[in-house]
Design a protein around this motif. Structure first.
Motif, PDB file in Angstrom:
ATOM      1  N   MET A   1       0.857  -1.175   0.000  1.00 52.88           N
ATOM      2  CA  MET A   1       0.000   0.000   0.000  1.00 52.88           C
ATOM      3  C   MET A   1       0.903   1.238   0.000  1.00 52.88           C
ATOM      4  N   PRO A   2       0.601   2.227  -0.825  1.00 51.27           N
ATOM      5  CA  PRO A   2       1.429   3.434  -0.852  1.00 51.27           C
ATOM      6  C   PRO A   2       1.485   4.088   0.535  1.00 51.27           C
ATOM      7  N   LEU A   3       2.634   4.661   0.849  1.00 47.56           N
ATOM      8  CA  LEU A   3       2.868   5.203   2.183  1.00 47.56           C
ATOM      9  C   LEU A   3       1.886   6.313   2.554  1.00 47.56           C
ATOM     10  N   LEU A   4       1.577   7.212   1.631  1.00 47.70           N
ATOM     11  CA  LEU A   4       0.655   8.318   1.950  1.00 47.70           C
ATOM     12  C   LEU A   4      -0.730   7.790   2.322  1.00 47.70           C
ATOM     13  N   LEU A   7      -0.493   6.213   5.767  1.00 50.16           N
ATOM     14  CA  LEU A   7      -0.491   7.245   6.814  1.00 50.16           C
ATOM     15  C   LEU A   7      -1.910   7.762   7.049  1.00 50.16           C
ATOM     16  N   PHE A   8      -2.611   8.093   5.957  1.00 51.83           N
ATOM     17  CA  PHE A   8      -3.974   8.597   6.086  1.00 51.83           C
ATOM     18  C   PHE A   8      -4.867   7.581   6.783  1.00 51.83           C
ATOM     19  N   LEU A   9      -4.826   6.338   6.314  1.00 46.56           N
ATOM     20  CA  LEU A   9      -5.698   5.296   6.849  1.00 46.56           C
ATOM     21  C   LEU A   9      -5.380   4.988   8.318  1.00 46.56           C
ATOM     22  N   THR A  10      -4.105   4.926   8.656  1.00 47.87           N
ATOM     23  CA  THR A  10      -3.700   4.638  10.031  1.00 47.87           C
ATOM     24  C   THR A  10      -4.217   5.704  10.989  1.00 47.87           C
ATOM     25  N   PHE A  11      -4.000   6.964  10.642  1.00 51.42           N
ATOM     26  CA  PHE A  11      -4.438   8.037  11.541  1.00 51.42           C
ATOM     27  C   PHE A  11      -5.948   8.237  11.496  1.00 51.42           C
ATOM     28  N   ALA A  12      -6.582   7.867  10.382  1.00 56.29           N
ATOM     29  CA  ALA A  12      -8.051   7.917  10.319  1.00 56.29           C
ATOM     30  C   ALA A  12      -8.654   6.897  11.277  1.00 56.29           C
ATOM     31  N   LEU A  40       8.313   5.281  14.688  1.00 57.33           N
ATOM     32  CA  LEU A  40       9.048   6.076  15.675  1.00 57.33           C
ATOM     33  C   LEU A  40       9.659   5.138  16.710  1.00 57.33           C
ATOM     34  N   THR A  41      10.757   5.594  17.303  1.00 58.35           N
ATOM     35  CA  THR A  41      11.297   4.848  18.435  1.00 58.35           C
ATOM     36  C   THR A  41      10.549   5.279  19.689  1.00 58.35           C
ATOM     37  N   SER A  42      10.707   4.531  20.740  1.00 61.14           N
ATOM     38  CA  SER A  42      10.057   4.849  22.003  1.00 61.14           C
ATOM     39  C   SER A  42      10.522   6.214  22.528  1.00 61.14           C
ATOM     40  N   GLU A  43      11.814   6.473  22.404  1.00 54.98           N
ATOM     41  CA  GLU A  43      12.356   7.752  22.865  1.00 54.98           C
ATOM     42  C   GLU A  43      11.847   8.906  22.014  1.00 54.98           C
ATOM     43  N   GLU A  44      11.779   8.706  20.697  1.00 54.35           N
ATOM     44  CA  GLU A  44      11.243   9.744  19.812  1.00 54.35           C
ATOM     45  C   GLU A  44       9.801  10.061  20.178  1.00 54.35           C
ATOM     46  N   PHE A  45       9.020   9.010  20.466  1.00 58.11           N
ATOM     47  CA  PHE A  45       7.619   9.241  20.803  1.00 58.11           C
ATOM     48  C   PHE A  45       7.485  10.008  22.116  1.00 58.11           C
ATOM     49  N   SER A  46       8.316   9.684  23.094  1.00 52.67           N
ATOM     50  CA  SER A  46       8.280  10.419  24.366  1.00 52.67           C
ATOM     51  C   SER A  46       8.612  11.883  24.142  1.00 52.67           C
ATOM     52  N   ASP A  47       9.668  12.143  23.364  1.00 58.69           N
ATOM     53  CA  ASP A  47      10.038  13.530  23.060  1.00 58.69           C
ATOM     54  C   ASP A  47       8.936  14.223  22.262  1.00 58.69           C
ATOM     55  N   LEU A  48       8.363  13.499  21.308  1.00 52.00           N
ATOM     56  CA  LEU A  48       7.296  14.051  20.482  1.00 52.00           C
ATOM     57  C   LEU A  48       6.090  14.448  21.323  1.00 52.00           C
ATOM     58  N   THR A  49       5.756  13.631  22.291  1.00 56.64           N
ATOM     59  CA  THR A  49       4.613  13.929  23.153  1.00 56.64           C
ATOM     60  C   THR A  49       4.843  15.219  23.932  1.00 56.64           C
ATOM     61  N   TYR A  66       3.786  15.357  12.797  1.00 55.13           N
ATOM     62  CA  TYR A  66       5.222  15.072  12.896  1.00 55.13           C
ATOM     63  C   TYR A  66       5.546  13.690  12.323  1.00 55.13           C
ATOM     64  N   THR A  67       4.749  12.710  12.701  1.00 53.76           N
ATOM     65  CA  THR A  67       5.002  11.347  12.232  1.00 53.76           C
ATOM     66  C   THR A  67       4.902  11.282  10.708  1.00 53.76           C
ATOM     67  N   GLY A  68       3.871  11.902  10.157  1.00 59.23           N
ATOM     68  CA  GLY A  68       3.715  11.932   8.700  1.00 59.23           C
ATOM     69  C   GLY A  68       4.882  12.629   8.018  1.00 59.23           C
ATOM     70  N   TYR A  69       5.334  13.726   8.618  1.00 60.75           N
ATOM     71  CA  TYR A  69       6.466  14.466   8.041  1.00 60.75           C
ATOM     72  C   TYR A  69       7.739  13.633   8.100  1.00 60.75           C
ATOM     73  N   LYS A  70       7.935  12.945   9.193  1.00 57.30           N
ATOM     74  CA  LYS A  70       9.139  12.111   9.343  1.00 57.30           C
ATOM     75  C   LYS A  70       9.162  10.986   8.306  1.00 57.30           C
ATOM     76  N   LYS A  71       7.998  10.409   8.032  1.00 53.56           N
ATOM     77  CA  LYS A  71       7.938   9.262   7.121  1.00 53.56           C
ATOM     78  C   LYS A  71       7.898   9.666   5.653  1.00 53.56           C
ATOM     79  N   ALA A  72       7.246  10.778   5.313  1.00 54.90           N
ATOM     80  CA  ALA A  72       7.056  11.098   3.891  1.00 54.90           C
ATOM     81  C   ALA A  72       7.104  12.595   3.591  1.00 54.90           C
ATOM     82  N   GLY A  73       7.771  13.355   4.436  1.00 56.55           N
ATOM     83  CA  GLY A  73       7.917  14.779   4.158  1.00 56.55           C
ATOM     84  C   GLY A  73       6.603  15.544   4.287  1.00 56.55           C
ATOM     85  N   PHE A  74       6.520  16.646   3.551  1.00 58.50           N
ATOM     86  CA  PHE A  74       5.357  17.532   3.632  1.00 58.50           C
ATOM     87  C   PHE A  74       4.066  16.812   3.237  1.00 58.50           C
TER      88      PHE A  74
END
Length: 191
Positions: A1-4, A7-12, A40-49, A66-74
């Motif tokens: 499945m395409p990444l975009l 991302l949409f489906l996961t967050f939906a 994300l790593t566990s540490e990244e998620f803690s910092d992100l929160t 942030y997660t979407g940007y990290k995985k596939a940019g804008f």
């Protein structure tokens, strides 16, 4: 499945099936983005929160952006953010047409009472998980002591004395305390 689309489906899905706002979503975001998808790593998620809570806007939307940007940019940021927002928009739009009558049905009113309990547990679980990770990543007893003192002091003051304290002041105080407790250690490590 395409990444975009992923991302949409996961967050939906997260936006559709999580009641109670951003804090209730933290546990599901952690499970999905860290444990399941490994975006994300566990540490990244803690910092992100922490960053998502400290910046303007809902915490769940900031996390998804942030997660979407990290995985596939804008494009990924837009797809993840729209995925998080779209289901809530549709649900609220639908409820707004029937809101005056919806809570008059005992079945629906009772369902919302049950959902409130579940939301409280989700928020507690997310907090407990973050504390556990923080204590695991921190080698000092100072962190544990500060956490326990702050938690019980705030719980006592806020709950028993009904003292209203803005979360902004709590975040600023925690930032200052962290700087005072750990700032000198970074300077020593850099020498």
């Amino acid at each position: 499945m395409p990444l975009l689309f992923e991302l949409f489906l996961t967050f939906a899905k997260i936006g559709t099936f999580t009641f109670g706002g951003g804090y209730a979503m933290i546990s599901l975001l952690d499970h999905t983005c860290v444990e399941q998808k490994k975006w994300l790593t566990s540490e990244e998620f803690s910092d992100l929160t922490v960053i998502a809570e400290s910046t303007p806007g809902p915490i769940a939307i900031n996390c998804s952006t942030y997660t979407g940007y990290k995985k596939a940019g804008f494009s990924g940021a837009i797809a993840a953010t729209l995925g998080m927002i779209f289901p809530s928009f549709l649900i609220l739009l639908t409820i707004s047409f029937f809101f005056e009558n919806i809570l008059s049905y005992p079945l629906i009113a009772n369902a919302f009472r049950g959902i409130r309990v579940a939301v409280s547990l989700l928020i507690f679980r997310a907090g407990a998980k973050m504390v556990k990770k923080m204590l695991k990543n921190s080698n000092t007893k100072t962190s544990s002591l500060v956490l326990v003192l702050v938690f019980f002091t705030l719980s006592f003051c806020l709950t028993f004395f009904n003292i209203p304290i803005s979360t902004i002041w709590l975040i600023l105080a925690a930032g200052v305390a962290g700087f005072l407790l750990y700032g000198h250690k970074r300077k020593e490590a850099g020498k």
